[in-house]
Design a protein around this motif. Structure first.
Motif, PDB file in Angstrom:
ATOM      1  N   UNK A  53       0.842  -1.185   0.000  1.00 51.62           N
ATOM      2  CA  UNK A  53       0.000   0.000   0.000  1.00 51.62           C
ATOM      3  C   UNK A  53       0.884   1.244   0.000  1.00 51.62           C
ATOM      4  N   UNK A  54       0.933   1.911  -1.136  1.00 57.70           N
ATOM      5  CA  UNK A  54       1.813   3.066  -1.315  1.00 57.70           C
ATOM      6  C   UNK A  54       1.536   4.162  -0.302  1.00 57.70           C
ATOM      7  N   UNK A  55       0.271   4.456  -0.063  1.00 58.95           N
ATOM      8  CA  UNK A  55      -0.072   5.556   0.834  1.00 58.95           C
ATOM      9  C   UNK A  55       0.376   5.271   2.271  1.00 58.95           C
ATOM     10  N   UNK A  56       0.178   4.045   2.728  1.00 58.11           N
ATOM     11  CA  UNK A  56       0.606   3.670   4.079  1.00 58.11           C
ATOM     12  C   UNK A  56       2.118   3.751   4.188  1.00 58.11           C
ATOM     13  N   UNK A  57       2.834   3.250   3.199  1.00 60.45           N
ATOM     14  CA  UNK A  57       4.293   3.281   3.185  1.00 60.45           C
ATOM     15  C   UNK A  57       4.793   4.723   3.168  1.00 60.45           C
ATOM     16  N   UNK A  58       4.197   5.550   2.362  1.00 59.31           N
ATOM     17  CA  UNK A  58       4.587   6.959   2.266  1.00 59.31           C
ATOM     18  C   UNK A  58       4.401   7.664   3.606  1.00 59.31           C
TER      19      UNK A  58
END
Length: 187
Positions: A53-58
């Motif tokens: 999940x890109x948003x969580x990682x970001x």
């Protein structure tokens, strides 16, 4: 595992938000990210992660950078494949690039990487700053920019915030180098 490129906005620019890349690399490794490497001092980090999940990682990266370095910064993430598409899909023709190179006082082609695609209203606000000297083309979450008289004197460059989307900008040479480094990681 997915190869990511993290692009930090506004670090090591004009003596502000200073982060040593060796310390940034250690921070990413401490977070459990793999095969971490940095490229130049402007906050470019390549790494592998199982997190999908890109948003969580970001958000996790932004929080940790804030804790470790005391800096509030936006992190823009792209996968290695997305970076490859950025390079492959440059919307400017070779003729346009050669013409810009002939008149430019410095780097001529840049890409602004956005957190999300801009709204039509944002695009309309930005269009007021398009000129014969400076132009842009938007493809999804990327804004390709030509600055015929350099980025430093560009009204378009200083008004990219009219899109109302957090972003960070890199020159074309850096974009290509990051894509090549990501390809090597995937090989």
């Amino acid at each position: 595992m997915t190869v990511y490129i993290a692009l930090l906005r506004g670090v090591n620019v004009g003596g502000h938000n200073k982060i040593k890349m060796a310390e940034l690399k250690r921070t990413f490794e401490w977070m459990g990210l793999d095969r971490v490497q940095t490229y130049i001092q402007s906050g470019n980090v390549l790494f592998e992660s199982e997190e999908e999940d890109e948003d969580t990682l970001r958000r996790r990266l932004e929080r940790e950078i804030g804790k470790v370095f005391g800096i509030s910064t936006t992190v823009v993430l792209r996968t290695a494949r997305e970076f490859e598409r950025i390079v492959e899909n440059c919307p400017f023709t070779k003729e346009e690039l050669l013409e810009a190179e002939a008149s430019s006082e410095g780097e001529r082609l840049y890409v602004s990487l956005l957190l999300k695609a801009p709204s039509q209203e944002g695009i309309e606000r930005l269009s007021a700053f398009k000129s014969e000297r400076d132009e842009y083309r938007i493809q999804g979450r990327e804004v390709y920019l030509i600055f015929r008289h350099g980025v430093r004197n560009s009204k378009l460059a200083v008004n990219l915030d009219k899109l109302d989307v957090p972003s960070t900008m890199r020159n074309w040479n850096t974009i290509n180098k990051l894509a090549a480094l990501a390809r090597e990681m995937e090989a």
